[in-house]
Design a protein around this motif. Sequence first.
Motif, PDB file in Angstrom:
ATOM      1  N   PRO A  22       0.835  -1.209   0.000  1.00 40.34           N
ATOM      2  CA  PRO A  22       0.000   0.000   0.000  1.00 40.34           C
ATOM      3  C   PRO A  22       0.870   1.259   0.000  1.00 40.34           C
ATOM      4  O   PRO A  22       1.802   1.373   0.787  1.00 40.34           O
ATOM      5  N   LYS A  23       0.564   2.174  -0.906  1.00 41.11           N
ATOM      6  CA  LYS A  23       1.336   3.410  -1.006  1.00 41.11           C
ATOM      7  C   LYS A  23       0.406   4.605  -1.121  1.00 41.11           C
ATOM      8  O   LYS A  23      -0.592   4.559  -1.838  1.00 41.11           O
ATOM      9  N   PHE A  24       0.768   5.654  -0.444  1.00 43.07           N
ATOM     10  CA  PHE A  24       0.006   6.899  -0.514  1.00 43.07           C
ATOM     11  C   PHE A  24      -0.005   7.432  -1.947  1.00 43.07           C
ATOM     12  O   PHE A  24       1.009   7.425  -2.648  1.00 43.07           O
ATOM     13  N   GLY A  25      -1.179   7.873  -2.393  1.00 41.40           N
ATOM     14  CA  GLY A  25      -1.314   8.463  -3.716  1.00 41.40           C
ATOM     15  C   GLY A  25      -1.775   7.500  -4.779  1.00 41.40           C
ATOM     16  O   GLY A  25      -2.112   7.918  -5.887  1.00 41.40           O
ATOM     17  N   LEU A  26      -1.807   6.202  -4.444  1.00 35.88           N
ATOM     18  CA  LEU A  26      -2.267   5.210  -5.404  1.00 35.88           C
ATOM     19  C   LEU A  26      -3.769   4.970  -5.250  1.00 35.88           C
ATOM     20  O   LEU A  26      -4.397   5.447  -4.311  1.00 35.88           O
ATOM     21  N   GLY A  27      -4.319   4.211  -6.164  1.00 33.60           N
ATOM     22  CA  GLY A  27      -5.749   3.911  -6.124  1.00 33.60           C
ATOM     23  C   GLY A  27      -6.483   4.590  -7.260  1.00 33.60           C
ATOM     24  O   GLY A  27      -5.911   5.392  -8.012  1.00 33.60           O
ATOM     25  N   ASP A  28      -7.753   4.274  -7.354  1.00 35.68           N
ATOM     26  CA  ASP A  28      -8.591   4.766  -8.456  1.00 35.68           C
ATOM     27  C   ASP A  28      -9.521   5.863  -7.944  1.00 35.68           C
ATOM     28  O   ASP A  28     -10.263   5.664  -6.981  1.00 35.68           O
ATOM     29  N   GLU A  29      -9.482   7.015  -8.585  1.00 35.94           N
ATOM     30  CA  GLU A  29     -10.340   8.131  -8.181  1.00 35.94           C
ATOM     31  C   GLU A  29     -11.814   7.790  -8.307  1.00 35.94           C
ATOM     32  O   GLU A  29     -12.664   8.384  -7.637  1.00 35.94           O
ATOM     33  N   LYS A  30     -12.139   6.782  -9.139  1.00 35.03           N
ATOM     34  CA  LYS A  30     -13.528   6.404  -9.354  1.00 35.03           C
ATOM     35  C   LYS A  30     -14.032   5.361  -8.359  1.00 35.03           C
ATOM     36  O   LYS A  30     -15.151   4.875  -8.501  1.00 35.03           O
ATOM     37  N   HIS A  31     -13.228   4.985  -7.390  1.00 37.40           N
ATOM     38  CA  HIS A  31     -13.724   4.127  -6.320  1.00 37.40           C
ATOM     39  C   HIS A  31     -14.615   4.941  -5.380  1.00 37.40           C
ATOM     40  O   HIS A  31     -14.669   6.173  -5.465  1.00 37.40           O
ATOM     41  N   ASP A  32     -15.296   4.267  -4.468  1.00 40.16           N
ATOM     42  CA  ASP A  32     -16.337   4.900  -3.652  1.00 40.16           C
ATOM     43  C   ASP A  32     -15.899   6.225  -3.027  1.00 40.16           C
ATOM     44  O   ASP A  32     -16.625   7.225  -3.085  1.00 40.16           O
ATOM     45  N   TYR A  33     -14.726   6.235  -2.387  1.00 36.15           N
ATOM     46  CA  TYR A  33     -14.264   7.432  -1.696  1.00 36.15           C
ATOM     47  C   TYR A  33     -12.995   7.995  -2.346  1.00 36.15           C
ATOM     48  O   TYR A  33     -12.213   8.690  -1.709  1.00 36.15           O
ATOM     49  N   GLY A  34     -12.813   7.667  -3.617  1.00 36.38           N
ATOM     50  CA  GLY A  34     -11.672   8.179  -4.350  1.00 36.38           C
ATOM     51  C   GLY A  34     -10.418   7.356  -4.118  1.00 36.38           C
ATOM     52  O   GLY A  34     -10.460   6.201  -3.693  1.00 36.38           O
ATOM     53  N   LYS A  35      -9.278   7.957  -4.408  1.00 34.59           N
ATOM     54  CA  LYS A  35      -8.001   7.255  -4.250  1.00 34.59           C
ATOM     55  C   LYS A  35      -7.779   6.873  -2.797  1.00 34.59           C
ATOM     56  O   LYS A  35      -8.158   7.602  -1.885  1.00 34.59           O
ATOM     57  N   GLY A  36      -7.136   5.728  -2.593  1.00 37.89           N
ATOM     58  CA  GLY A  36      -6.859   5.267  -1.250  1.00 37.89           C
ATOM     59  C   GLY A  36      -6.738   3.761  -1.214  1.00 37.89           C
ATOM     60  O   GLY A  36      -6.881   3.079  -2.227  1.00 37.89           O
ATOM     61  N   PHE A  37      -6.479   3.243  -0.033  1.00 39.02           N
ATOM     62  CA  PHE A  37      -6.355   1.801   0.192  1.00 39.02           C
ATOM     63  C   PHE A  37      -7.561   1.356   1.007  1.00 39.02           C
ATOM     64  O   PHE A  37      -7.817   1.878   2.089  1.00 39.02           O
ATOM     65  N   TYR A  38      -8.302   0.368   0.484  1.00 39.49           N
ATOM     66  CA  TYR A  38      -9.584  -0.020   1.074  1.00 39.49           C
ATOM     67  C   TYR A  38      -9.468  -1.318   1.870  1.00 39.49           C
ATOM     68  O   TYR A  38      -8.869  -2.300   1.400  1.00 39.49           O
ATOM     69  N   LEU A  39     -10.074  -1.304   3.062  1.00 38.68           N
ATOM     70  CA  LEU A  39     -10.056  -2.462   3.944  1.00 38.68           C
ATOM     71  C   LEU A  39     -11.417  -2.620   4.618  1.00 38.68           C
ATOM     72  O   LEU A  39     -12.268  -1.728   4.539  1.00 38.68           O
ATOM     73  N   THR A  40     -11.591  -3.731   5.331  1.00 42.48           N
ATOM     74  CA  THR A  40     -12.831  -3.979   6.053  1.00 42.48           C
ATOM     75  C   THR A  40     -12.538  -4.696   7.371  1.00 42.48           C
ATOM     76  O   THR A  40     -11.519  -5.391   7.498  1.00 42.48           O
ATOM     77  N   GLU A  41     -13.411  -4.520   8.347  1.00 43.81           N
ATOM     78  CA  GLU A  41     -13.289  -5.246   9.612  1.00 43.81           C
ATOM     79  C   GLU A  41     -13.732  -6.700   9.471  1.00 43.81           C
ATOM     80  O   GLU A  41     -13.412  -7.533  10.310  1.00 43.81           O
ATOM     81  N   SER A  42     -14.474  -6.992   8.407  1.00 43.41           N
ATOM     82  CA  SER A  42     -15.059  -8.318   8.217  1.00 43.41           C
ATOM     83  C   SER A  42     -14.133  -9.228   7.417  1.00 43.41           C
ATOM     84  O   SER A  42     -13.870  -8.989   6.235  1.00 43.41           O
ATOM     85  N   LEU A  43     -13.664 -10.288   8.037  1.00 42.85           N
ATOM     86  CA  LEU A  43     -12.836 -11.268   7.345  1.00 42.85           C
ATOM     87  C   LEU A  43     -13.624 -11.937   6.224  1.00 42.85           C
ATOM     88  O   LEU A  43     -13.087 -12.203   5.138  1.00 42.85           O
ATOM     89  N   GLU A  44     -14.907 -12.194   6.455  1.00 48.04           N
ATOM     90  CA  GLU A  44     -15.742 -12.848   5.456  1.00 48.04           C
ATOM     91  C   GLU A  44     -15.874 -11.973   4.198  1.00 48.04           C
ATOM     92  O   GLU A  44     -15.744 -12.459   3.069  1.00 48.04           O
ATOM     93  N   LEU A  45     -16.124 -10.700   4.396  1.00 44.97           N
ATOM     94  CA  LEU A  45     -16.229  -9.791   3.255  1.00 44.97           C
ATOM     95  C   LEU A  45     -14.898  -9.685   2.504  1.00 44.97           C
ATOM     96  O   LEU A  45     -14.869  -9.653   1.271  1.00 44.97           O
ATOM     97  N   ALA A  46     -13.808  -9.635   3.234  1.00 49.22           N
ATOM     98  CA  ALA A  46     -12.495  -9.556   2.595  1.00 49.22           C
ATOM     99  C   ALA A  46     -12.244 -10.781   1.722  1.00 49.22           C
ATOM    100  O   ALA A  46     -11.679 -10.673   0.631  1.00 49.22           O
ATOM    101  N   ARG A  47     -12.670 -11.939   2.189  1.00 49.24           N
ATOM    102  CA  ARG A  47     -12.519 -13.160   1.391  1.00 49.24           C
ATOM    103  C   ARG A  47     -13.315 -13.061   0.096  1.00 49.24           C
ATOM    104  O   ARG A  47     -12.839 -13.434  -0.976  1.00 49.24           O
ATOM    105  N   GLU A  48     -14.534 -12.554   0.193  1.00 49.25           N
ATOM    106  CA  GLU A  48     -15.374 -12.423  -1.003  1.00 49.25           C
ATOM    107  C   GLU A  48     -14.781 -11.401  -1.974  1.00 49.25           C
ATOM    108  O   GLU A  48     -14.746 -11.624  -3.192  1.00 49.25           O
ATOM    109  N   TRP A  49     -14.303 -10.282  -1.438  1.00 50.49           N
ATOM    110  CA  TRP A  49     -13.750  -9.239  -2.289  1.00 50.49           C
ATOM    111  C   TRP A  49     -12.441  -9.688  -2.944  1.00 50.49           C
ATOM    112  O   TRP A  49     -12.047  -9.153  -3.981  1.00 50.49           O
ATOM    113  N   ALA A  50     -11.765 -10.664  -2.360  1.00 55.76           N
ATOM    114  CA  ALA A  50     -10.505 -11.163  -2.920  1.00 55.76           C
ATOM    115  C   ALA A  50     -10.718 -11.922  -4.223  1.00 55.76           C
ATOM    116  O   ALA A  50      -9.794 -12.052  -5.034  1.00 55.76           O
ATOM    117  N   VAL A  51     -11.930 -12.447  -4.439  1.00 59.94           N
ATOM    118  CA  VAL A  51     -12.198 -13.284  -5.625  1.00 59.94           C
ATOM    119  C   VAL A  51     -13.411 -12.770  -6.393  1.00 59.94           C
ATOM    120  O   VAL A  51     -14.164 -13.542  -6.978  1.00 59.94           O
TER     121      VAL A  51
END
Length: 215
Positions: free
Chosen positions: A17-46
């Motif tokens: 993860p690096k500052f300044g990377l990411g897609d401006e068209k993602h929900d909250y713009g550029k950034g690194f996205y994470l979740t508290e939910s392990l289950e959701l992270a697994r789904e988002w991985a695939v």
Amino acid sequence: MGKIILYHGSPNEKITPKFGLGDEKHDYGKGFYLTESLELAREWAVYRPDASNGWVHKFEIDTAGLNILDFQEYSVLTWLAELMKHRDAADSKRYRLLSKQFISKFGVSTEDYDIIKGWRANASYFYIAKSFVRDEVDIDILEELLALGGLGIQYCIKTEKAYKKMFEHVDALQPVSFSQFNEKYNRRDIEPRENMRKLIDSDRNSVTNVFSTLL
């Protein structure tokens, strides 16, 4: 809030993860996205339909001294306004004009925040968003519709200061099976969308207090 554990689902085994990377068209713009939910992270991985397995990365973030904007503390309209800054719910002149007015009226400035916390806009959300901006959904049922989507909460790391306070537990890296979790990812979208259609078509949707009348 102190130290928190968050997960990032990715098709990549190694990430930096690096500052300044990411897609401006993602929900909250550029950034690194994470979740508290392990289950959701697994789904988002695939989530990609390419049958590739994925990975879940575990991070620890020390939030002391960081400014966190939590959209759960605002109305759903404020959250929608933030998404409209980055993602298009329609491709029309009418939407482009009205969305600017909507953002001006309901949006908040995010410039002074290190982390943004809020719902994740999946495919179900865009079904609702498109109906909403076409004036097909009354505001009285909008929040309930979005709740049906089970959108999940995500964190977006926005500033260099926040990136420096993030640490990956590389020993906790988990492989994710496409065959097991891609189906769950798709089901999380398909089933809520059916329930959403039923609510939109019901008598509870009076279609009187709608997108254009809010401006």
